[in-house]
Design a protein around this motif. Sequence first.
Motif, PDB file in Angstrom:
ATOM      1  N   LEU A 187      -7.222   3.987 -22.669  1.00 13.86           N
ATOM      2  CA  LEU A 187      -7.991   3.500 -21.511  1.00 13.86           C
ATOM      3  C   LEU A 187      -9.349   2.973 -21.961  1.00 13.86           C
ATOM      4  O   LEU A 187      -9.765   1.864 -21.591  1.00 13.86           O
ATOM      5  CB  LEU A 187      -8.161   4.644 -20.506  1.00 13.86           C
ATOM      6  CG  LEU A 187      -9.073   4.351 -19.310  1.00 13.86           C
ATOM      7  CD1 LEU A 187      -8.351   3.471 -18.303  1.00 13.86           C
ATOM      8  CD2 LEU A 187      -9.550   5.634 -18.640  1.00 13.86           C
ATOM      9  N   LEU A 188     -10.040   3.778 -22.785  1.00  8.85           N
ATOM     10  CA  LEU A 188     -11.382   3.375 -23.216  1.00  8.85           C
ATOM     11  C   LEU A 188     -11.348   2.081 -24.012  1.00  8.85           C
ATOM     12  O   LEU A 188     -12.159   1.179 -23.792  1.00  8.85           O
ATOM     13  CB  LEU A 188     -12.010   4.492 -24.065  1.00  8.85           C
ATOM     14  CG  LEU A 188     -12.361   5.791 -23.340  1.00  8.85           C
ATOM     15  CD1 LEU A 188     -12.909   6.812 -24.320  1.00  8.85           C
ATOM     16  CD2 LEU A 188     -13.367   5.531 -22.234  1.00  8.85           C
ATOM     17  N   VAL A 189     -10.378   1.997 -24.936  1.00  6.47           N
ATOM     18  CA  VAL A 189     -10.332   0.807 -25.793  1.00  6.47           C
ATOM     19  C   VAL A 189      -9.974  -0.428 -24.972  1.00  6.47           C
ATOM     20  O   VAL A 189     -10.563  -1.501 -25.148  1.00  6.47           O
ATOM     21  CB  VAL A 189      -9.339   1.018 -26.960  1.00  6.47           C
ATOM     22  CG1 VAL A 189      -9.099  -0.284 -27.706  1.00  6.47           C
ATOM     23  CG2 VAL A 189      -9.876   2.077 -27.914  1.00  6.47           C
ATOM     24  N   ILE A 203      -6.350   8.685 -23.039  1.00  8.38           N
ATOM     25  CA  ILE A 203      -7.770   8.460 -22.746  1.00  8.38           C
ATOM     26  C   ILE A 203      -8.351   7.398 -23.669  1.00  8.38           C
ATOM     27  O   ILE A 203      -9.037   6.477 -23.222  1.00  8.38           O
ATOM     28  CB  ILE A 203      -8.547   9.784 -22.869  1.00  8.38           C
ATOM     29  CG1 ILE A 203      -8.249  10.666 -21.656  1.00  8.38           C
ATOM     30  CG2 ILE A 203     -10.048   9.529 -22.968  1.00  8.38           C
ATOM     31  CD1 ILE A 203      -8.826  12.057 -21.744  1.00  8.38           C
ATOM     32  N   TYR A 204      -8.027   7.493 -24.960  1.00  4.15           N
ATOM     33  CA  TYR A 204      -8.548   6.484 -25.882  1.00  4.15           C
ATOM     34  C   TYR A 204      -7.982   5.104 -25.573  1.00  4.15           C
ATOM     35  O   TYR A 204      -8.696   4.098 -25.666  1.00  4.15           O
ATOM     36  CB  TYR A 204      -8.261   6.877 -27.338  1.00  4.15           C
ATOM     37  CG  TYR A 204      -9.270   7.865 -27.884  1.00  4.15           C
ATOM     38  CD1 TYR A 204     -10.605   7.503 -28.027  1.00  4.15           C
ATOM     39  CD2 TYR A 204      -8.891   9.156 -28.233  1.00  4.15           C
ATOM     40  CE1 TYR A 204     -11.542   8.406 -28.511  1.00  4.15           C
ATOM     41  CE2 TYR A 204      -9.813  10.073 -28.719  1.00  4.15           C
ATOM     42  CZ  TYR A 204     -11.146   9.692 -28.851  1.00  4.15           C
ATOM     43  OH  TYR A 204     -12.065  10.576 -29.327  1.00  4.15           O
ATOM     44  N   LEU A 211     -10.533  -0.972 -21.797  1.00  6.07           N
ATOM     45  CA  LEU A 211     -11.689  -1.358 -20.977  1.00  6.07           C
ATOM     46  C   LEU A 211     -12.757  -2.032 -21.828  1.00  6.07           C
ATOM     47  O   LEU A 211     -13.384  -3.009 -21.399  1.00  6.07           O
ATOM     48  CB  LEU A 211     -12.286  -0.136 -20.285  1.00  6.07           C
ATOM     49  CG  LEU A 211     -11.628   0.263 -18.970  1.00  6.07           C
ATOM     50  CD1 LEU A 211     -12.184   1.582 -18.471  1.00  6.07           C
ATOM     51  CD2 LEU A 211     -11.842  -0.817 -17.919  1.00  6.07           C
ATOM     52  N   ALA A 212     -12.961  -1.513 -23.035  1.00  8.01           N
ATOM     53  CA  ALA A 212     -13.933  -2.146 -23.928  1.00  8.01           C
ATOM     54  C   ALA A 212     -13.514  -3.577 -24.228  1.00  8.01           C
ATOM     55  O   ALA A 212     -14.344  -4.491 -24.266  1.00  8.01           O
ATOM     56  CB  ALA A 212     -14.063  -1.332 -25.214  1.00  8.01           C
ATOM     57  N   ARG A 253      -5.120  12.817 -24.946  1.00  8.94           N
ATOM     58  CA  ARG A 253      -6.199  12.162 -25.701  1.00  8.94           C
ATOM     59  C   ARG A 253      -5.860  10.735 -26.039  1.00  8.94           C
ATOM     60  O   ARG A 253      -6.678   9.838 -25.919  1.00  8.94           O
ATOM     61  CB  ARG A 253      -6.467  12.936 -26.993  1.00  8.94           C
ATOM     62  CG  ARG A 253      -7.292  14.153 -26.707  1.00  8.94           C
ATOM     63  CD  ARG A 253      -7.719  14.835 -27.952  1.00  8.94           C
ATOM     64  NE  ARG A 253      -8.247  16.147 -27.584  1.00  8.94           N
ATOM     65  CZ  ARG A 253      -8.939  16.917 -28.399  1.00  8.94           C
ATOM     66  NH1 ARG A 253      -9.164  16.525 -29.631  1.00  8.94           N
ATOM     67  NH2 ARG A 253      -9.392  18.067 -27.993  1.00  8.94           N
TER      68      ARG A 253
END
Lengths: 311, 286
Positions: free
Chosen positions: B26-28, B23-24, B30-31, B20
Amino acid sequence: MSVVARFRKKVFRSKAIPRPSRSNWAIHGYYFILPFFVIFVAFQLYPILYSLYLSFSNWDGFSAPSFVGLRNYERLLSDHLFYKSLLNTLVIWVMSIVPQLFLALTLALILNEKFIRGKHFFRAVFYFPNIVTPVTIGVLFSLLFDWQTGAVNKLLEALNIVDHPINWLGRPLLSQVLVAVVMVWQWFGYNMLLYIAGLQSIPSEIQEAARVDGANGVQVALKVTIPLLRPVILFTIITSIIGGMQIFDVPFTLSKNGPENSTLTVVMYLYQTAFERSQYSYAATIAYATFILIAVFSLLAFKLARSRQEE
Amino acid sequence: MRRSTPTVKIPSRKGAYATRIGIYALLVSLAAICLLPFYSMLIASTHGSDEISSQLLLLPGNQFLDNYHRLIGTINVWKGFLHSLYITVTSTVLALYFSALAAYGFSKYPFKGRGFLFGFVIATMMIPSQLGIIGFFKQMSMLNLLNTYWPLILPSIANAFGIFFLKQICDSAVPRELLESARIDGASELHIFHRIVLPLLVPSLATLGIFLFISKWNSFLEPLIIIFDNEKQTLPVMVAMTKGQFRTDYGAQYVGVLISVVPILAVFAAASKRIIGGISVGALKE
């Protein structure tokens, strides 16, 4: 026609008496779709056919076009700059589409999981670059990636990732990579939203059943979910072929033709041929040749996907 | 079937935790990649060109108004803004009205050849817009419409995507009984469209309208070739012009980019849910 029939027709046409039969109101469907067809024929179909005629003629923008047969097409076949622009477009397209769809699919699978928080925020942020004016993005990235004054090199130097500023637009391949990266940045969020919509239409029971049978998350994604998404993936690939062949705005402001014409795309070549060199009819030939190639590529992609689906 | 759901979760809790976090992360990140260029634009627009070109800027400066006035002095971007607004609003309104009319016609009137004609409309969506552009240019020059806004506005009436989008809505959201009872009351067909159908379509028109607005607002190649007069140009073309005119005056260029991005950011902030929802509706076509 008898007098009575004529009279009856007149009466029924007037608004006072309601229309008697079903077929009489159904005809209004034609009136309602008519404006589309009138404008389509006048401003899209006519120019397309006129372009076809121009592609067989010689027109410099001033004198009247004169018919020259296949001469433009013969010239096209031996025009190495046309081939180069075609190859550039293809290279930039492949370098942008592969990471773009991979990233979009991965993120769609992640953001479709129940435990992720802030889904709406991430979806919105990833999608936002897609609606910003592409030309503006080109200008913005040309400023950010300027090798002497841009913020990207300043950042890379500050983080000690590079010793000397990288001349992004100094080498052909690097320039093409840069254009491709900007396109990935522009489009991955849009494709991600399409994949999420596709994922949400798959009944969750199918994935749950696979999990019960002992598959782990990655296996479910690869063996169950992605095959079910095939129609959406095919749709994104075909639309991106059509869109990819039209690359213009970003390289036009980001890199112009690039070193050794490396970021000269087909549409840029078309634009320059017509509106900078006044060879309008030859530009129409370029447009038609490109269109035929797009149609062939799209059909191939479609056929390939269909035949695999049947296996 | 659902009985064993808890046991098939990833076995090691620690492992799941690490996944997790990954994953976070990666998301952050990319944002951040999506937003940093805009942050950099915002910061750079408040600094002079020597500062921009010599150092990494992280905080706002106080040169915004100077940059702004230099930009306005040479290229009147607000004029471009108004031209873009005029073209975009009229095009969007025309496209919405005539797309709704045609969509309603296709959806509720059983005329002959309906299926074929609708298929034709869908097929026109696959034509790349550049195919006819040379012919369009010649046609407009013959009609003496070059350097006017007509060629940018009138063709918007024929919008295949709008028809496709609204037909799905008409199929599901406009009940046949309502139309029939209006017909019995003696309402004319156009009256029924204006008074009953259009109001029912309003939420979908809003969604479609946002998309049409954004794509028209962003269009570049068309105004570039149709409009010769720099004073009459649209905002995207003016922003592109700043590159040539302000070569090393980066501050002014950043302000131009900013003026182009902010309205879109505002629209998106206000309607992001609707915009994102609308894309899913468009995707259902396959």
